[in-house]
Design a protein around this motif. Structure first.
Motif, PDB file in Angstrom:
ATOM      1  N   PRO A 621      18.356 -45.657  -1.294  1.00 15.99           N
ATOM      2  CA  PRO A 621      18.490 -44.261  -1.728  1.00 15.99           C
ATOM      3  C   PRO A 621      17.191 -43.469  -1.609  1.00 15.99           C
ATOM      4  O   PRO A 621      17.216 -42.271  -1.298  1.00 15.99           O
ATOM      5  N   ASP A 622      16.048 -44.113  -1.843  1.00  7.53           N
ATOM      6  CA  ASP A 622      14.763 -43.428  -1.676  1.00  7.53           C
ATOM      7  C   ASP A 622      14.528 -43.080  -0.207  1.00  7.53           C
ATOM      8  O   ASP A 622      14.048 -41.988   0.121  1.00  7.53           O
ATOM      9  N   VAL A 623      14.843 -44.013   0.683  1.00  8.37           N
ATOM     10  CA  VAL A 623      14.679 -43.770   2.118  1.00  8.37           C
ATOM     11  C   VAL A 623      15.545 -42.597   2.556  1.00  8.37           C
ATOM     12  O   VAL A 623      15.083 -41.669   3.241  1.00  8.37           O
ATOM     13  N   HIS A 624      16.800 -42.629   2.155  1.00 10.50           N
ATOM     14  CA  HIS A 624      17.734 -41.556   2.513  1.00 10.50           C
ATOM     15  C   HIS A 624      17.253 -40.215   1.960  1.00 10.50           C
ATOM     16  O   HIS A 624      17.242 -39.202   2.677  1.00 10.50           O
ATOM     17  N   GLY A 625      16.832 -40.203   0.712  1.00  9.03           N
ATOM     18  CA  GLY A 625      16.401 -38.963   0.073  1.00  9.03           C
ATOM     19  C   GLY A 625      15.190 -38.346   0.749  1.00  9.03           C
ATOM     20  O   GLY A 625      15.105 -37.114   0.904  1.00  9.03           O
ATOM     21  N   ARG A 626      14.244 -39.183   1.183  1.00  8.81           N
ATOM     22  CA  ARG A 626      13.040 -38.636   1.807  1.00  8.81           C
ATOM     23  C   ARG A 626      13.331 -38.074   3.201  1.00  8.81           C
ATOM     24  O   ARG A 626      12.690 -37.109   3.628  1.00  8.81           O
ATOM     25  N   ILE A 627      14.278 -38.668   3.916  1.00  8.18           N
ATOM     26  CA  ILE A 627      14.665 -38.087   5.212  1.00  8.18           C
ATOM     27  C   ILE A 627      15.356 -36.739   4.999  1.00  8.18           C
ATOM     28  O   ILE A 627      15.150 -35.793   5.773  1.00  8.18           O
ATOM     29  N   ILE A 628      16.154 -36.634   3.945  1.00  8.74           N
ATOM     30  CA  ILE A 628      16.782 -35.353   3.613  1.00  8.74           C
ATOM     31  C   ILE A 628      15.722 -34.307   3.297  1.00  8.74           C
ATOM     32  O   ILE A 628      15.805 -33.144   3.729  1.00  8.74           O
ATOM     33  N   ALA A 656      21.996 -20.995   5.772  1.00 10.41           N
ATOM     34  CA  ALA A 656      23.086 -21.920   5.462  1.00 10.41           C
ATOM     35  C   ALA A 656      22.674 -23.376   5.650  1.00 10.41           C
ATOM     36  O   ALA A 656      23.236 -24.270   5.006  1.00 10.41           O
ATOM     37  N   LEU A 657      21.690 -23.638   6.516  1.00  9.42           N
ATOM     38  CA  LEU A 657      21.324 -25.021   6.820  1.00  9.42           C
ATOM     39  C   LEU A 657      20.794 -25.792   5.612  1.00  9.42           C
ATOM     40  O   LEU A 657      21.266 -26.902   5.329  1.00  9.42           O
ATOM     41  N   PRO A 658      19.798 -25.272   4.873  1.00 10.48           N
ATOM     42  CA  PRO A 658      19.347 -26.016   3.693  1.00 10.48           C
ATOM     43  C   PRO A 658      20.453 -26.214   2.658  1.00 10.48           C
ATOM     44  O   PRO A 658      20.526 -27.272   2.020  1.00 10.48           O
ATOM     45  N   VAL A 659      21.308 -25.216   2.507  1.00  8.70           N
ATOM     46  CA  VAL A 659      22.410 -25.337   1.548  1.00  8.70           C
ATOM     47  C   VAL A 659      23.353 -26.463   1.962  1.00  8.70           C
ATOM     48  O   VAL A 659      23.752 -27.314   1.146  1.00  8.70           O
ATOM     49  N   LEU A 660      23.730 -26.486   3.231  1.00  4.36           N
ATOM     50  CA  LEU A 660      24.620 -27.537   3.724  1.00  4.36           C
ATOM     51  C   LEU A 660      23.963 -28.919   3.625  1.00  4.36           C
ATOM     52  O   LEU A 660      24.626 -29.903   3.283  1.00  4.36           O
ATOM     53  N   THR A 661      22.666 -28.986   3.908  1.00  5.70           N
ATOM     54  CA  THR A 661      21.961 -30.269   3.849  1.00  5.70           C
ATOM     55  C   THR A 661      21.897 -30.790   2.426  1.00  5.70           C
ATOM     56  O   THR A 661      22.111 -31.996   2.183  1.00  5.70           O
ATOM     57  N   ILE A 662      21.607 -29.916   1.464  1.00  6.65           N
ATOM     58  CA  ILE A 662      21.561 -30.338   0.052  1.00  6.65           C
ATOM     59  C   ILE A 662      22.947 -30.751  -0.421  1.00  6.65           C
ATOM     60  O   ILE A 662      23.096 -31.731  -1.166  1.00  6.65           O
ATOM     61  N   TRP A 663      23.973 -30.015   0.001  1.00  5.43           N
ATOM     62  CA  TRP A 663      25.344 -30.415  -0.351  1.00  5.43           C
ATOM     63  C   TRP A 663      25.660 -31.795   0.209  1.00  5.43           C
ATOM     64  O   TRP A 663      26.285 -32.627  -0.461  1.00  5.43           O
ATOM     65  N   HIS A 665      23.540 -34.171   0.803  1.00  8.35           N
ATOM     66  CA  HIS A 665      22.812 -35.157   0.006  1.00  8.35           C
ATOM     67  C   HIS A 665      23.534 -35.441  -1.311  1.00  8.35           C
ATOM     68  O   HIS A 665      23.635 -36.601  -1.734  1.00  8.35           O
ATOM     69  N   ILE A 666      24.042 -34.395  -1.950  1.00 14.27           N
ATOM     70  CA  ILE A 666      24.783 -34.585  -3.211  1.00 14.27           C
ATOM     71  C   ILE A 666      26.036 -35.418  -2.972  1.00 14.27           C
ATOM     72  O   ILE A 666      26.390 -36.296  -3.780  1.00 14.27           O
ATOM     73  N   PHE A 667      26.701 -35.164  -1.861  1.00 10.55           N
ATOM     74  CA  PHE A 667      27.895 -35.949  -1.521  1.00 10.55           C
ATOM     75  C   PHE A 667      27.549 -37.429  -1.352  1.00 10.55           C
ATOM     76  O   PHE A 667      28.221 -38.305  -1.917  1.00 10.55           O
ATOM     77  N   CYS A 668      26.502 -37.724  -0.576  1.00  9.20           N
ATOM     78  CA  CYS A 668      26.103 -39.121  -0.356  1.00  9.20           C
ATOM     79  C   CYS A 668      25.643 -39.778  -1.646  1.00  9.20           C
ATOM     80  O   CYS A 668      25.899 -40.968  -1.885  1.00  9.20           O
TER      81      CYS A 668
END
Length: 768
Positions: A621-628, A656-663, A665-668
């Motif tokens: 999860p840390d690896v995934h979060g830092r790539i996000i 829209a890109l940062p919003v979609l990316t954060i969404w 991340h929340i989904f994952c």
């Protein structure tokens, strides 16, 4: 400004350096005398025997088979041959998943690079904006977004590609999260029985005037987990004892050294001075001196051990509590034990080899203060480090400084020196500045009070990533811009400064290219050479080794070093995602790093590194979060850059890109992260049921009895029987409470034969 020629010089230097390291490694690894340095993992597993014990005398030390030197690069395909399931069995899931980080880099950046060079580079190159400006630039900058004229419709290409790159990165991350989560659950389901599967650590045990900590712990879990509680092991403050044991080991090494020296030349007894580092003081017989010191220290160790065992003050308000089943441990570890949420705090116990014993002695109430102190210290460390970063960046921008301080021009104008300074020195200087940083961050994490090595490494990795993001990335861009455009800042109006900064951000790609080559190419090649462990091993082998056991202890297999390796990888993810749209020429250098590092570290994991612990890929999860985070940063920087280019129509669409990316991340986080932080009760019950069917007569208490005993107590001959823990019976013995009301034991007592009444049980529950 570094030119294309400077980059070519840097590339040549680093390629030659990396090739020299690989050739040296290929030759050194073939020598029998170095076998334990380059294949220690197989020795630790007992699957490899020393070639020094067989063959001709010369052949024991030097490889005389010249045909093997022709195939000096055959270690590369050999490193790729082991299938991933076999790699997991051989090195553990942590190591296998760590390697997947490099694969994720290749999966993300190889398609992005093809698209960027097919679409972005031609769009950027076919302009003459920089040629008609008064900015300092290089040929590489012509391939960047800086070469697009202000207000051009070509920025729509960059916007569309930003969406494409984001969607592709998110797709790869989702698939990889899904794969790693599945691997983790499968690994936990098929894993052999381990003490940490049945054990929780309970902290902040409330003080009680009538009962000691060990009695209080046993009564509490007999009451609240009567069907599943099995045994416990209290936590002792044994830090002083541990230091004494370490000191004894150092003295024993010196005694072994002098005894070995005397055995080689018995005509004269070795002597040593008693002062600092043996450099001053009275000269005495070295063997007698160290023998006497070890005897005195052994007595002090025995006295300290007895003092710890007999003194209630040495028992910390914490304990390792083991259960009969994984299900019982999972329920306890993942639920609140008391109405007061600040006491009887439970969490999964680390596996025994993962426990950082020194921090178990820290009072739980002090952890908040420690965290505050570390946070303040880290803040000042991070931002004061900008000073040397600024100096390093000044080396990378010679022409920019010459405009402000022209008297330096004659000194640094020589072509060879100039190319070396701009193409190689900035990267290596920054690398040197960062050498001591991981050790400092690890000391901070230890002071903060984490109780497992894996937690120490993960929090250190997080801080290292933050530090590199602020200093190496942002610091390099901001500081580099200030030096590089100093002359422009002085002579232009304030309204034009944001425009200059926006254009200058992609121009720092040349510095990062040199850094990638120094750290990513030559650095990875230097890792496989293992020069430091090679020298230390042969020094120990010559000075200390007397037996095969000594020779085995002289080996230093090392570890992956998650706290340093993973943040470095994340820096390359950040650079790749930021510059994919801005300056695509950087991408091939990153691909070379990921490919080279994957092969090198796969070889090291198979043959060298000895795993310190197994967290079942809990770090993903840390690896995934830092790539996000890197993805969002790249989008924000692109928005800032386009805003200076007067791309009024295309820039708002990037919101829209940062919003979609954060969404995303929340989904994952909601879909996959629970597999990494909680243990499903269904899985626990399944494993327990299968284990009972296969081993109905398993003595679980014997398996868990001393699993979490402090290592310094295990070294004693008879100390184990004195350390406070549950006894060796199959069922836990009910200890009579010392409280007058007997409210803490509402179960049948072996000593009274009575049962506490229901009101007493209810009153006890209210007290807890």
């Amino acid at each position: 400004m570094a030119t294309l020629k400077d980059i070519e010089v840097a590339a040549a230097i680093n390629i030659l350096t990396a090739f020299a390291f690989f050739v040296a490694f290929a030759i050194l690894r073939l020598q029998p005398i170095n076998d334990r340095v380059y294949f220690p993992k197989w020795y630790l597993k007992g699957l490899r025997s020393s070639p020094l014990n067989s063959g001709a005398f010369v052949g024991r030390f030097v490889n005389l088979d010249f045909r093997s030197y022709i195939r000096f690069l055959n270690w590369m395909p050999a490193a790729l041959q082991m299938p991933e399931p076999e790699l997991i069995d051989h090195a553990g899931l942590d190591s296998a998943v760590y390697l997947r980080i490099y694969l994720v880099g290749l999966k993300i950046f190889v398609p992005i690079t093809f698209l960027a060079f097919a679409i972005m580079v031609p769009v950027n190159w076919t302009n003459v904006t920089l040629e008609h400006s008064n900015l300092t630039y290089s040929d590489i900058d012509k391939l960047s977004i800086s070469n697009i004229p202000i207000g051009s419709h070509r920025f729509w290409t960059h916007l569309v590609m930003a969406y494409v790159f984001t969607f592709w990165t998110c797709y790869v991350l989702k698939k990889e999260y899904e794969i790693v989560a599945s691997m983790r659950l499968h690994f936990l389901a098929s894993e052999h029985r381990r003490p940490d599967q049945f054990t929780v650590i309970v902290r902040n045990v409330p003080p009680d005037p009538d009962e000691s900590v060990d009695e209080l712990v046993e009564h509490f879990f007999l009451v609240n987990h009567p069907e599943h509680y099995l045994t416990y092991q209290v936590v002792y403050n044994a830090n002083r004892l541990s230091n004494l044991v370490k000191e004894k080991k150092k003295l024993q090494n010196w005694l072994d050294f002098y005894q070995l020296k005397y055995s080689r030349n018995q005509s004269m007894r070795p002597s040593s001075k008693t002062g600092f580092l043996g450099l001053c003081g009275e000269r005495v017989d070295a063997i007698d001196f160290y023998t006497s010191k070890i005897e005195n220290l052994s007595e002090e160790i025995a006295s300290e051990r007895e003092k710890i065992i007999s003194s209630p003050k040495s028992i910390m308000p914490a304990a390792f509590v083991s259960f009969k089943t994984r299900w019982g441990a999972a329920v306890c570890a993942q639920t609140q034990q008391s109405r007061n949420p600040t006491i009887w705090l439970t969490e999964w116990a680390p596996e025994p080899r993962d426990v950082y014993w020194d921090n178990l002695a820290n009072p739980y109430v002090s952890l908040t203060i420690r965290k505050l102190i570390v946070a303040v210290a880290f803040f000042f460390l991070t931002f004061f480090f900008m000073i040397p970063i600024a100096f390093v960046q000044s080396l990378a921008n010679i022409e920019g400084i010459e405009k402000a301080v022209p008297f330096l021009k004659p000194i640094i104008e020589t072509k060879v020196i100039k190319s070396f300074i701009q193409g190689f020195l900035p990267g290596i200087a920054l690398k040197i500045f960062l050498i001591f940083l991981p050790a400092i961050l690890m000391l901070m994490s230890k002071f903060e009070g984490f109780i497992s090595i894996s937690a120490l490494e993960r929090i250190s990795a997080t801080r290292y990533y933050i530090f590199q993001f602020i200093n190496v990335f942002l610091g390099s861009i901001i500081t580099g811009t200030a030096f590089q455009q100093l002359d422009n800042f002085i002579h232009q109006s304030a309204n034009d400064i944001p425009k200059t900064i926006g254009v200058s951000i992609p121009m720092k790609a040349t510095f990062f290219i040199t850094y990638i080559m120094v750290d990513g190419w030559a650095g990875v090649a230097g890792e496989i050479l293992r020069l430091k462990p090679l020298i230390i091993y042969h020094l120990k082998n010559f000075l200390l080794v007397k037996t095969e056991k000594d020779r085995e202890e002289a080996m230093d297999p090392g570890t992956l070093g998650f706290n340093t390796g993973e943040p470095q990888i994340q820096l390359y993810f950040l650079l790749g995602l930021v510059y994919a749209v801005v300056t695509p020429i950087l991408l091939p250098f990153i691909i070379v790093f990921f490919g080279l590092a994957y092969v090198v570290y796969r070889h090291q994991i198979i043959n060298v590194y000895n795993q310190e612990y197994e967290s079942a890929a809990a770090f993903w999860p840390d690896v995934h979060g830092r790539i996000i985070v890197a993805l969002v940063v790249s989008q924000l920087l692109l928005m800032g850059l386009l805003s200076t280019k007067e791309a009024a129509q295309s820039t708002p669409l990037l919101l829209a890109l940062p919003v979609l990316t954060i969404w995303f991340h929340i989904f994952c986080k909601g879909r996959y992260e629970p597999a990494f932080v909680r243990y499903p009760l269904q899985e626990a019950m399944m494993k327990d049921t299968l284990e009972r069917a296969r081993e109905p007569n398993l003595n679980m208490k014997g398996f868990l009895q001393n699993a979490y005993m402090h290592p310094v107590f295990k070294e004693g001959d008879d100390s184990e029987s004195d350390v406070a823990s549950g006894d060796g019976n199959q069922e836990p013995e009910l200890v009579p409470t010392k409280r007058q009301s007997r409210r803490n034991t509402p179960l049948p007592s072996k000593h009274s034969g009575s049962v506490s009444s229901l009101p007493e049980v209810q009153e006890h529950a209210q007290l807890l």
